[in-house]
Design a protein around this motif. Structure first.
Motif, PDB file in Angstrom:
ATOM      1  N   LEU A 231       0.840  -1.195   0.000  1.00 30.00           N
ATOM      2  CA  LEU A 231       0.000   0.000   0.000  1.00 30.00           C
ATOM      3  C   LEU A 231       0.874   1.244   0.000  1.00 30.00           C
ATOM      4  O   LEU A 231       1.630   1.474   0.951  1.00 30.00           O
ATOM      5  CB  LEU A 231      -0.903   0.004   1.226  1.00 30.00           C
ATOM      6  CG  LEU A 231      -1.827   1.215   1.394  1.00 30.00           C
ATOM      7  CD1 LEU A 231      -2.822   1.281   0.250  1.00 30.00           C
ATOM      8  CD2 LEU A 231      -2.552   1.165   2.732  1.00 30.00           C
TER       9      LEU A 231
ATOM     10  N   ILE B 284       1.412   4.288   1.080  1.00 30.76           N
ATOM     11  CA  ILE B 284       0.842   5.219   2.043  1.00 30.76           C
ATOM     12  C   ILE B 284       1.230   6.650   1.713  1.00 30.76           C
ATOM     13  O   ILE B 284       0.413   7.577   1.813  1.00 30.76           O
ATOM     14  CB  ILE B 284       1.280   4.848   3.469  1.00 30.76           C
ATOM     15  CG1 ILE B 284       0.811   3.443   3.823  1.00 30.76           C
ATOM     16  CG2 ILE B 284       0.749   5.857   4.476  1.00 30.76           C
ATOM     17  CD1 ILE B 284       1.269   2.963   5.181  1.00 30.76           C
TER      18      ILE B 284
ATOM     19  N   LEU C  62      -0.742   7.899  -1.133  1.00 31.41           N
ATOM     20  CA  LEU C  62      -2.130   8.111  -0.713  1.00 31.41           C
ATOM     21  C   LEU C  62      -2.280   9.467  -0.037  1.00 31.41           C
ATOM     22  O   LEU C  62      -3.217  10.226  -0.317  1.00 31.41           O
ATOM     23  CB  LEU C  62      -2.558   6.989   0.229  1.00 31.41           C
ATOM     24  CG  LEU C  62      -3.965   7.113   0.830  1.00 31.41           C
ATOM     25  CD1 LEU C  62      -5.025   7.107  -0.269  1.00 31.41           C
ATOM     26  CD2 LEU C  62      -4.227   5.985   1.822  1.00 31.41           C
TER      27      LEU C  62
ATOM     28  N   GLY D  71      -1.904  12.207  -2.641  1.00 31.89           N
ATOM     29  CA  GLY D  71      -3.131  12.310  -3.441  1.00 31.89           C
ATOM     30  C   GLY D  71      -4.239  13.016  -2.689  1.00 31.89           C
ATOM     31  O   GLY D  71      -4.962  13.846  -3.247  1.00 31.89           O
ATOM     32  N   LEU D  72      -4.390  12.693  -1.391  1.00 28.65           N
ATOM     33  CA  LEU D  72      -5.401  13.374  -0.583  1.00 28.65           C
ATOM     34  C   LEU D  72      -5.097  14.861  -0.466  1.00 28.65           C
ATOM     35  O   LEU D  72      -6.014  15.692  -0.489  1.00 28.65           O
ATOM     36  CB  LEU D  72      -5.469  12.745   0.807  1.00 28.65           C
ATOM     37  CG  LEU D  72      -6.034  11.318   0.877  1.00 28.65           C
ATOM     38  CD1 LEU D  72      -5.940  10.784   2.299  1.00 28.65           C
ATOM     39  CD2 LEU D  72      -7.470  11.283   0.383  1.00 28.65           C
TER      40      LEU D  72
ATOM     41  N   THR E  72       0.336  11.708  -9.030  1.00 27.56           N
ATOM     42  CA  THR E  72       0.217  10.689  -7.989  1.00 27.56           C
ATOM     43  C   THR E  72      -0.386   9.404  -8.538  1.00 27.56           C
ATOM     44  O   THR E  72       0.064   8.293  -8.225  1.00 27.56           O
ATOM     45  CB  THR E  72      -0.640  11.216  -6.832  1.00 27.56           C
ATOM     46  OG1 THR E  72      -0.063  12.420  -6.320  1.00 27.56           O
ATOM     47  CG2 THR E  72      -0.737  10.194  -5.721  1.00 27.56           C
TER      48      THR E  72
ATOM     49  N   THR F 208       1.638   5.881  -8.638  1.00 29.46           N
ATOM     50  CA  THR F 208       1.122   4.684  -7.968  1.00 29.46           C
ATOM     51  C   THR F 208       1.121   3.497  -8.914  1.00 29.46           C
ATOM     52  O   THR F 208       1.526   2.372  -8.548  1.00 29.46           O
ATOM     53  CB  THR F 208      -0.297   4.952  -7.446  1.00 29.46           C
ATOM     54  OG1 THR F 208      -0.281   6.073  -6.546  1.00 29.46           O
ATOM     55  CG2 THR F 208      -0.844   3.741  -6.723  1.00 29.46           C
TER      56      THR F 208
END
Length: 325
Positions: A14, A16, A19, A22-23, A129, A133
């Motif tokens: 994952l 992280i 993530l 991206g957020l 992003t 990924t």
């Protein structure tokens, strides 16, 4: 039976860090659309969204492989970089990307406003992003970069021991900073400062002949007219043609009961100039509180739809009582 190493590899699958980046990009999009209010925490998030996020996503896309577990520094094969170099390149790349996005908005005539600038940064961060990924997940898990391994490579932040190919990366970073600085200088010299807009207003004359934005006519007999002055100030940075459509509307309880077009005229205004034109306003609808609207369009008014306050570039209006006597 699964081993601890297998569990660690599955956990590190994952991304992280991506993530969170991206957020942060989606948060920046929300700020650009006005969904989030200003706050002290928002200031720090904004700094991260501008100075770290886009560059980090780009570096993650270019370097999906991780650190070696033995030395804490990336080895000199397959273009690997140390953790410290990754963070340094993230900030440096952001410094290059963000000004170039603003320059692109200016050169593309898209309007370099604060909202569009934030929107472009957020979109760029999210797209980079997403691509990073996908590329990282294509790398074998045992050599894939993972932020969970940063604990074993923290000392590489303080000791930037050159890995293979690092001189070329530093040269690339310096060139990027030079290009970014050139772009900022060009934008400062070629673009007008401040937001571009058109000033549009109605004024009347006072007793001593001075234009004032008050004392508008409040009652006009049907068939008569009153004089107002239309002011159009062109602060768009280029010569423009403007079309003004004048309409009268009878309104009751917020609903438009009737609409009548009064007049239409067109003028060209040079960049930086202000047009002042007298207009004889003569409403053709009888009633109390008739709304007389002046609708401003850049170039021509729409042909397929009737000119109305909802489809204009700028508008202003006054209320008058039109009597039948």
């Amino acid at each position: 039976m699964a081993t601890d190493a297998d569990a660690n590899i599955e956990t590190e699958t994952l991304p992280i860090d991506l993530l969170l980046i991206g957020l942060l990009g989606f948060w920046h999009l929300g700020v650009a659309q006005g969904y989030f209010e200003q706050s002290p925490a928002g200031v720090f998030l904004g700094l991260g969204a501008v100075l770290v996020a886009p560059g980090y996503a780009l570096v993650a896309l270019l370097f999906p492989r991780g650190s070696s577990e033995s030395g804490g520094l990336f080895d000199n094969r397959e273009g690997r970089i140390s953790t410290g170099e990754r963070l340094l390149l993230a900030v440096g790349s952001s410094v290059c990307i963000v000004p170039l996005l603003g320059l692109g908005l200016i050169l593309g005539s898209l309007g370099a406003t604060t909202g569009s600038y934030q929107l472009s940064i957020g979109v760029t961060t999210v797209l980079l992003t997403f691509a990073a990924t996908i590329r990282r997940l294509q790398v074998p898990p045992d050599v894939r970069f993972s932020p969970l391994r940063w604990v074993t490579t923290v000392r590489s932040i303080a000791v930037l021991k050159p890995a293979g190919g690092v001189p070329a990366l530093r040269i690339l970073l310096v060139l990027g900073l030079l290009v970014s600085g050139t772009g900022i200088g060009y934008a400062a010299m070629s673009a007008d400062r401040g937001e571009r807009f058109t000033e549009f207003a109605l004024v009347t004359e006072s007793a001593n002949g001075e234009p004032i934005a008050s004392e508008y006519p409040s009652q006009i007999p049907l068939g008569s007219s009153r004089t107002v002055q239309v002011t159009i100030g062109n602060h768009e940075g280029q010569d423009l043609n403007y079309t003004v459509v004048v309409i009268a509307q009878r309104i009751e309880n917020g609903s438009v009961l009737a609409t009548a077009r009064i007049d239409r005229f067109r003028n060209r205004v040079a960049a930086g100039d202000t047009l002042k034109r007298s207009h004889e306003m003569s409403p053709t609808l009888v009633g109390d509180d008739v709304r007389v609207s002046y609708l401003l369009y850049r170039n021509e008014a729409p042909v397929g739809a009737n000119p109305r306050p909802e489809n204009v570039y700028r508008r202003t209006h006054i209320w008058v009582n039109v009597t039948s006597g």
